[in-house]
Design a protein around this motif. Structure first.
Motif, mmCIF file in Angstrom:
data_model
loop_
_atom_site.group_PDB
_atom_site.id
_atom_site.type_symbol
_atom_site.label_atom_id
_atom_site.label_comp_id
_atom_site.label_asym_id
_atom_site.label_seq_id
_atom_site.Cartn_x
_atom_site.Cartn_y
_atom_site.Cartn_z
ATOM 1 N N GLY A 95 0.774 -1.234 0.000
ATOM 2 C CA GLY A 95 0.000 0.000 0.000
ATOM 3 C C GLY A 95 0.800 1.275 0.000
ATOM 4 O O GLY A 95 0.230 2.354 -0.172
ATOM 5 N N TYR A 96 2.104 1.192 0.178
ATOM 6 C CA TYR A 96 2.905 2.409 0.354
ATOM 7 C C TYR A 96 2.792 3.364 -0.832
ATOM 8 O O TYR A 96 2.619 4.558 -0.648
ATOM 9 N N CYS A 97 2.864 2.853 -2.027
ATOM 10 C CA CYS A 97 2.865 3.714 -3.211
ATOM 11 C C CYS A 97 1.463 4.097 -3.677
ATOM 12 O O CYS A 97 1.321 4.926 -4.571
ATOM 13 N N GLN A 98 0.443 3.497 -3.092
ATOM 14 C CA GLN A 98 -0.905 3.637 -3.649
ATOM 15 C C GLN A 98 -1.461 5.056 -3.653
ATOM 16 O O GLN A 98 -2.131 5.431 -4.621
ATOM 17 N N PRO A 99 -1.214 5.892 -2.629
ATOM 18 C CA PRO A 99 -1.716 7.267 -2.757
ATOM 19 C C PRO A 99 -1.167 7.974 -3.999
ATOM 20 O O PRO A 99 -1.917 8.653 -4.709
ATOM 21 N N GLY A 100 0.117 7.799 -4.262
ATOM 22 C CA GLY A 100 0.705 8.397 -5.464
ATOM 23 C C GLY A 100 0.119 7.800 -6.734
ATOM 24 O O GLY A 100 -0.135 8.508 -7.710
ATOM 25 N N GLN A 101 -0.091 6.491 -6.710
ATOM 26 C CA GLN A 101 -0.688 5.825 -7.884
ATOM 27 C C GLN A 101 -2.094 6.379 -8.139
ATOM 28 O O GLN A 101 -2.470 6.656 -9.278
ATOM 29 N N ILE A 102 -2.870 6.522 -7.082
ATOM 30 C CA ILE A 102 -4.248 7.019 -7.225
ATOM 31 C C ILE A 102 -4.247 8.464 -7.725
ATOM 32 O O ILE A 102 -5.043 8.824 -8.600
ATOM 33 N N MET A 103 -3.354 9.292 -7.209
ATOM 34 C CA MET A 103 -3.305 10.684 -7.667
ATOM 35 C C MET A 103 -2.896 10.745 -9.139
ATOM 36 O O MET A 103 -3.431 11.545 -9.910
ATOM 37 N N GLN A 104 -1.968 9.893 -9.540
ATOM 38 C CA GLN A 104 -1.557 9.850 -10.948
ATOM 39 C C GLN A 104 -2.723 9.376 -11.821
ATOM 40 O O GLN A 104 -3.005 9.954 -12.869
ATOM 41 N N ALA A 105 -3.421 8.333 -11.391
ATOM 42 C CA ALA A 105 -4.550 7.795 -12.158
ATOM 43 C C ALA A 105 -5.687 8.809 -12.264
ATOM 44 O O ALA A 105 -6.331 8.932 -13.312
ATOM 45 N N THR A 106 -5.917 9.538 -11.200
ATOM 46 C CA THR A 106 -6.962 10.559 -11.211
ATOM 47 C C THR A 106 -6.647 11.633 -12.251
ATOM 48 O O THR A 106 -7.532 12.076 -12.988
ATOM 49 N N ALA A 107 -5.388 12.026 -12.320
ATOM 50 C CA ALA A 107 -4.974 13.019 -13.319
ATOM 51 C C ALA A 107 -5.139 12.464 -14.727
ATOM 52 O O ALA A 107 -5.576 13.177 -15.642
ATOM 53 N N GLY A 126 5.801 6.309 -14.537
ATOM 54 C CA GLY A 126 6.668 7.014 -13.594
ATOM 55 C C GLY A 126 6.335 6.746 -12.140
ATOM 56 O O GLY A 126 6.999 7.260 -11.249
ATOM 57 N N ASN A 127 5.301 5.959 -11.907
ATOM 58 C CA ASN A 127 4.929 5.604 -10.531
ATOM 59 C C ASN A 127 5.325 4.153 -10.302
ATOM 60 O O ASN A 127 4.779 3.245 -10.927
ATOM 61 N N LEU A 128 6.244 3.962 -9.390
ATOM 62 C CA LEU A 128 6.778 2.626 -9.149
ATOM 63 C C LEU A 128 6.056 1.929 -8.003
ATOM 64 O O LEU A 128 5.617 2.568 -7.056
ATOM 65 N N CYS A 129 5.961 0.598 -8.124
ATOM 66 C CA CYS A 129 5.332 -0.225 -7.092
ATOM 67 C C CYS A 129 6.232 -1.427 -6.850
ATOM 68 O O CYS A 129 6.411 -2.262 -7.740
ATOM 69 N N ARG A 130 6.783 -1.503 -5.653
ATOM 70 C CA ARG A 130 7.667 -2.629 -5.323
ATOM 71 C C ARG A 130 6.932 -3.955 -5.323
ATOM 72 O O ARG A 130 7.522 -5.007 -5.513
ATOM 73 N N CYS A 131 5.630 -3.920 -5.067
ATOM 74 C CA CYS A 131 4.845 -5.156 -5.000
ATOM 75 C C CYS A 131 4.434 -5.643 -6.388
ATOM 76 O O CYS A 131 3.910 -6.753 -6.504
ATOM 77 N N GLY A 132 4.616 -4.814 -7.398
ATOM 78 C CA GLY A 132 4.274 -5.235 -8.756
ATOM 79 C C GLY A 132 2.778 -5.299 -9.010
ATOM 80 O O GLY A 132 2.303 -6.189 -9.723
ATOM 81 N N THR A 133 2.037 -4.359 -8.482
ATOM 82 C CA THR A 133 0.579 -4.383 -8.661
ATOM 83 C C THR A 133 0.131 -3.752 -9.983
ATOM 84 O O THR A 133 -1.052 -3.435 -10.138
ATOM 85 N N TYR A 134 1.024 -3.614 -10.908
ATOM 86 C CA TYR A 134 0.708 -2.901 -12.150
ATOM 87 C C TYR A 134 -0.524 -3.450 -12.890
ATOM 88 O O TYR A 134 -1.362 -2.669 -13.331
ATOM 89 N N PRO A 135 -0.674 -4.773 -13.035
ATOM 90 C CA PRO A 135 -1.900 -5.260 -13.718
ATOM 91 C C PRO A 135 -3.174 -4.869 -12.950
ATOM 92 O O PRO A 135 -4.183 -4.522 -13.566
#
Length: 151
Positions: A95-107, A126-135
């Motif tokens: 969950g660490y990167c998810q706020p940034g991921q959500i803000m990027q997706a919202t934009a 440009g938003n990295l996720c160590r857990c690999g949740t990209y799909p």
């Protein structure tokens, strides 16, 4: 003294104008949703919107945000389509990167309400996720886009 508008509220903060916006958000305003990742704008964990533009808050001096509208993850309503899609698709792992991921997706969805898979990949790269949740992230973005179309 720095005067900021964050999530629709006005704040006056005692901080040097050159301190990164990230630290003012977290340390002075207690908005812990915006995360510190790499500190050099490469991972996207600190993503916020400044006047609607995706911004790495670790790279923007707080003084440069004066007179602009800053939106953090705390400023997105809980029923925001992207947040709902994230929960529905069970995207977060650590969950660490998810706020940034959500803000990027919202934009992304503000610019392109029906993005292609290639557009999603390109915009989110440009938003990295160590857990690999990209799909899961891509699936959540497509879900949010579909739900927005229905309205």
């Amino acid at each position: 003294m720095i005067h900021l508008n964050v999530n629709g509220k006005s704040y006056s903060v005692q901080a040097p104008a050159d301190v990164p916006l990230l630290w003012v958000l977290r340390e002075r305003l207690g908005l812990w949703g915006t995360k510190f990742g790499c500190g050099i704008g490469l991972c996207g964990s600190c993503t916020v919107h400044v006047d609607g533009i995706v911004t790495r808050s670790c790279m923007l001096a707080a003084g440069e945000a004066e007179g602009k509208k800053v939106l953090t993850i705390e400023g997105l309503p809980e029923d925001h389509p992207v947040k709902r899609a994230w929960v529905a698709e069970q995207v977060p792992q650590c969950g660490y990167c998810q706020p940034g991921q959500i803000m990027q997706a919202t934009a992304l969805l503000a610019r392109d309400p029906d993005p292609s898979d290639e557009t999603i990949r390109h915009f989110m790269e440009g938003n990295l996720c160590r857990c690999g949740t990209y799909p899961d992230i891509r699936r959540a973005i497509r879900r949010a886009a579909r739900e927005r179309k229905k309205k």
